[in-house]
Design a protein around this motif. Structure first.
Motif, mmCIF file in Angstrom:
data_model
loop_
_atom_site.group_PDB
_atom_site.id
_atom_site.type_symbol
_atom_site.label_atom_id
_atom_site.label_comp_id
_atom_site.label_asym_id
_atom_site.label_seq_id
_atom_site.Cartn_x
_atom_site.Cartn_y
_atom_site.Cartn_z
ATOM 1 N N UNK A 1 0.896 -0.989 0.122
ATOM 2 C CA UNK A 1 0.062 -0.051 0.171
ATOM 3 C C UNK A 1 0.835 1.237 0.001
ATOM 4 N N UNK A 2 1.128 1.762 -1.112
ATOM 5 C CA UNK A 2 1.942 3.020 -1.325
ATOM 6 C C UNK A 2 1.392 4.206 -0.412
ATOM 7 N N UNK A 3 2.215 4.991 0.267
ATOM 8 C CA UNK A 3 1.764 6.003 1.136
ATOM 9 C C UNK A 3 1.077 5.575 2.462
ATOM 10 N N UNK A 4 0.967 4.168 2.527
ATOM 11 C CA UNK A 4 0.156 4.017 3.863
ATOM 12 C C UNK A 4 1.376 3.726 5.048
ATOM 13 N N UNK A 5 2.427 3.718 4.895
ATOM 14 C CA UNK A 5 3.346 3.613 6.063
ATOM 15 C C UNK A 5 3.659 5.341 6.209
ATOM 16 N N UNK A 6 3.032 6.471 5.542
ATOM 17 C CA UNK A 6 3.443 7.735 5.758
ATOM 18 C C UNK A 6 2.531 7.951 7.128
ATOM 19 N N UNK A 7 3.246 8.891 8.202
ATOM 20 C CA UNK A 7 2.519 9.199 9.198
ATOM 21 C C UNK A 7 1.176 10.092 8.611
ATOM 22 N N UNK A 8 1.447 10.779 7.853
ATOM 23 C CA UNK A 8 0.327 11.994 7.588
ATOM 24 C C UNK A 8 -0.858 10.889 6.743
ATOM 25 N N UNK A 9 -0.553 9.899 6.324
ATOM 26 C CA UNK A 9 -1.812 9.032 5.613
ATOM 27 C C UNK A 9 -3.032 9.004 6.483
ATOM 28 N N UNK A 10 -4.410 9.648 6.218
ATOM 29 C CA UNK A 10 -5.359 9.557 7.010
ATOM 30 C C UNK A 10 -6.220 8.567 6.683
ATOM 31 N N UNK A 11 -6.298 8.188 5.505
ATOM 32 C CA UNK A 11 -7.501 7.015 4.948
ATOM 33 C C UNK A 11 -6.674 6.321 3.870
ATOM 34 N N UNK A 12 -7.421 5.218 3.661
ATOM 35 C CA UNK A 12 -7.247 4.217 2.773
ATOM 36 C C UNK A 12 -8.663 4.186 1.882
ATOM 37 N N UNK A 13 -8.458 4.065 0.592
ATOM 38 C CA UNK A 13 -9.226 3.551 -0.140
ATOM 39 C C UNK A 13 -9.283 1.968 -0.213
ATOM 40 N N UNK A 14 -10.066 1.103 0.369
ATOM 41 C CA UNK A 14 -9.890 -0.441 0.420
ATOM 42 C C UNK A 14 -10.885 -1.082 -0.478
ATOM 43 N N UNK A 15 -10.387 -2.200 -1.182
ATOM 44 C CA UNK A 15 -11.157 -2.742 -2.057
ATOM 45 C C UNK A 15 -11.200 -4.166 -1.312
ATOM 46 N N UNK A 16 -12.681 -4.463 -1.123
ATOM 47 C CA UNK A 16 -12.993 -5.994 -0.472
ATOM 48 C C UNK A 16 -13.958 -6.657 -1.108
ATOM 49 N N UNK A 17 -14.366 -8.069 -0.516
ATOM 50 C CA UNK A 17 -15.424 -8.720 -1.124
ATOM 51 C C UNK A 17 -16.383 -8.869 -0.252
ATOM 52 N N UNK A 18 -17.905 -8.747 -0.428
ATOM 53 C CA UNK A 18 -18.872 -8.802 0.569
ATOM 54 C C UNK A 18 -19.043 -10.277 0.714
ATOM 55 N N UNK A 19 -19.134 -10.691 2.245
ATOM 56 C CA UNK A 19 -19.036 -11.876 2.349
ATOM 57 C C UNK A 19 -20.409 -12.656 1.773
ATOM 58 N N UNK A 20 -21.327 -12.238 1.791
ATOM 59 C CA UNK A 20 -22.568 -12.667 1.256
ATOM 60 C C UNK A 20 -22.912 -12.459 -0.086
ATOM 61 N N UNK A 21 -21.940 -11.996 -0.894
ATOM 62 C CA UNK A 21 -22.014 -11.998 -2.293
ATOM 63 C C UNK A 21 -21.716 -13.368 -3.185
ATOM 64 N N UNK A 22 -22.114 -13.692 -4.225
ATOM 65 C CA UNK A 22 -22.025 -14.775 -4.970
ATOM 66 C C UNK A 22 -20.654 -14.547 -5.702
ATOM 67 N N UNK A 23 -19.914 -15.561 -6.233
ATOM 68 C CA UNK A 23 -18.716 -15.545 -6.635
ATOM 69 C C UNK A 23 -18.653 -14.713 -8.013
ATOM 70 N N UNK A 24 -19.675 -14.346 -8.554
ATOM 71 C CA UNK A 24 -19.517 -13.470 -9.975
ATOM 72 C C UNK A 24 -19.898 -12.032 -9.480
ATOM 73 N N UNK A 25 -20.186 -11.819 -7.995
ATOM 74 C CA UNK A 25 -20.619 -10.464 -7.813
ATOM 75 C C UNK A 25 -19.409 -9.640 -7.679
ATOM 76 N N UNK A 26 -19.435 -8.301 -7.961
ATOM 77 C CA UNK A 26 -18.290 -7.367 -7.895
ATOM 78 C C UNK A 26 -17.907 -7.168 -6.518
ATOM 79 N N UNK A 27 -16.608 -6.314 -6.305
ATOM 80 C CA UNK A 27 -15.983 -6.148 -5.376
ATOM 81 C C UNK A 27 -16.554 -4.835 -4.686
ATOM 82 N N UNK A 28 -16.244 -4.352 -3.590
ATOM 83 C CA UNK A 28 -16.804 -3.182 -2.969
ATOM 84 C C UNK A 28 -15.786 -2.278 -2.498
ATOM 85 N N UNK A 29 -15.878 -1.104 -2.764
ATOM 86 C CA UNK A 29 -14.701 -0.059 -2.216
ATOM 87 C C UNK A 29 -15.140 0.691 -0.888
ATOM 88 N N UNK A 30 -14.566 0.847 0.184
ATOM 89 C CA UNK A 30 -14.844 1.738 1.401
ATOM 90 C C UNK A 30 -13.733 2.446 1.513
#
Ligand SMILES: Cc1cc2nc3c(=O)[nH]c(=O)nc-3n(C[C@H](O)[C@H](O)[C@H](O)COP(=O)(O)OP(=O)(O)OC[C@H]3O[C@@H](n4cnc5c(N)ncnc54)[C@H](O)[C@@H]3O)c2cc1C
Length: 420
Positions: free
Chosen positions: A165-194
């Motif tokens: 995660x580039x920039x993630x180790x910088x002390x001024x990094x305030x937030x991340x855009x994280x891409x994950x998979x919803x647990x209850x989504x089927x295998x063909x469902x898309x990922x989710x960004x938070x």
């Protein structure tokens, strides 16, 4: 076809050249000394940022914000100038990973998200990261996401691990855009960004990472663990299952901006080769008198010119047709420009001998960055696949292809080959 810069790009490029020469290059050794002493940023950074803003050289890489940005084609020569030094883009608020994150938020954020996250970034007050790649799965395939996202009464719960995660180790990094998979989504469902603020309970930076001799000094890289990390529902970007679209909004510009900066780095490398070849002598001649060395420099020049043209063409296509239509051009740029920079840096290291691999020159770091660029934002092979898939399919059997001459006599009527 007009190869001139537009008047707007020319005006900004002239201004930026002056700014670079007056305020940035003279402070490069000071920047190095600050980082060597353990600082994450040079103390003069806020002052230079204020000067850049006052000079109208701020947020130029945001094409959809008319008060700030330029189109990709007009931005290309500016990104090239600031790309000469790894820390310079931050002076203009045009550095990775924040610039592509700002472009993403500008495209997808709700008004409340804009106010909380984007507005302070546009001011240069917040830094951020983008967390998609995972140690546990082959992340070259964007469908492979193991980090789980579960719905809760309040919002979303994240469990998993991200790295590089580039920039993630910088002390001024305030937030991340994280891409994950919803647990209850089927295998063909898309990922989710938070959006995940760095100070959320359960988020832990495990370690800082390098890549060969590249330590990403301006945006230090982190491995990050997420254990029961809960964020409110309003941190969802777009909609559940639309994380891939969010990632694509980001990756297109990120790839092309890196390529623009890479051309600036390549110019630095050639200027160093030129100076070394003019001064260093062996076997009674300066190195530049040897054909081999002239060939290295001339090849490097030819390859830079070629790379600049394909980057400009890609930038023009992005401005005209948008990212989806310009995908093949982006992949071509992403394939050719890192290879170009790696080759040129390799020649320069050879030309400099032992000094080329020492920390007294930036060559080792540039070579490592070019090598990393062949992996990040999609490895070479993924872009080759993308380019191949857009090649027109064969329309007829090979035997019917009119370019063939089945049964033809050898060229020259079957006579002997050669002049002797
Ligand atoms: C310096 C640096 C900074 C980075 N910054 C970020 C960041 O900020 N955020 C983030 O999320 N990630 C970041 N990354 C991670 C980067 O995007 C991934 O490393 C990249 O997408 C490849 O994923 P992987 O490492 O899991 O490789 P894998 O998916 O394991 O692939 C390994 C290799 O397999 C081969 N391969 C894969 N697919 C194919 C195929 N279809 N055909 C043929 N060969 C194939 C390729 O040679 C590839 O290099 C960064 C990486 C580096 C090095």
């Amino acid at each position: 076809m007009d190869f001139d810069l537009t008047p707007r790009a020319r005006e900004h490029a002239e201004k930026m050249e002056g700014f670079f020469a007056d305020h940035i290059l003279p402070r490069n050794r000071e920047w190095r000394a600050a980082l060597d002493s353990g600082a994450h940023d040079a103390p003069f950074m806020p002052d230079l940022q204020a000067r850049a803003r006052a000079a109208g050289l701020w947020n130029l890489g945001l094409p959809h914000l008319p008060a700030h940005g330029l189109g990709n084609l007009d931005f290309a020569p500016l990104a090239e100038i600031m790309g000469r030094l790894v820390w310079a883009p931050q002076v203009f608020n045009c550095h990775a990973p924040d610039l592509p994150n700002m472009i993403t938020l500008d495209a997808v954020a709700t008004p409340a998200q804009r106010q909380r996250w984007l507005e302070p970034m546009l001011e240069g007050r917040l830094r951020s990261g983008f967390a998609m790649t995972e140690p546990a799965v082959a992340s070259a395939d964007a469908r492979n996401i193991a980090l789980r996202i579960d719905r809760t009464a309040r919002g979303y719960l994240l469990n998993g691990r991200k790295w590089y995660v580039s920039g993630g180790a910088h002390p001024a990094c305030a937030f991340l855009i994280v891409i994950g998979a919803m647990s209850d989504a089927g295998p063909r469902a898309g990922h989710t960004a938070v959006i995940v603020p760095m100070d959320t309970a359960g988020l832990r930076i495990c370690r800082r990472l390098d890549f060969l001799a590249w330590s990403e000094p301006a945006a230090p890289i982190a491995e990050i663990d997420f254990t029961d990390v809960e964020v409110p529902a309003e941190n969802l970007l777009r909609a559940e299952g639309e994380g891939f679209a969010v990632a694509q909004t980001r990756l297109g510009p990120a790839r092309v901006h890196h390529a623009m900066r890479a051309i600036g780095l390549a110019e630095v490398v050639v200027s160093l080769m030129r100076a070394r070849a003019a001064e260093r002598a062996s076997f009674g001649r300066v190195l530049q008198d040897y054909d081999t060395v002239q060939g290295w420099i001339a090849h490097s020049r030819a390859e830079i010119e070629q790379a600049r043209l394909i980057v400009q063409r890609c930038a023009w296509a992005l401005d005209r047709d948008g990212h989806r239509a310009a995908q093949r051009d982006v992949s071509i740029v992403k394939l050719l420009v890192p290879e170009m920079l790696q080759r040129i840096a390799d020649r320069a290291i050879q030309l400099f001998g032992a000094m080329g691999g020492s920390a007294d020159t930036p060559l080792g770091a540039i070579h490592s960055w070019a090598r990393a660029f062949r992996v990040f934002d999609g490895p070479d092979e993924v872009h080759l696949r993308q380019i191949f898939r857009q090649e027109p399919a064969a329309t007829e059997a090979l035997a019917d292809n009119p370019y063939l001459h089945p049964g033809a006599a050898p060229l020259g009527g079957g006579g002997s080959i050669g002049t002797g």
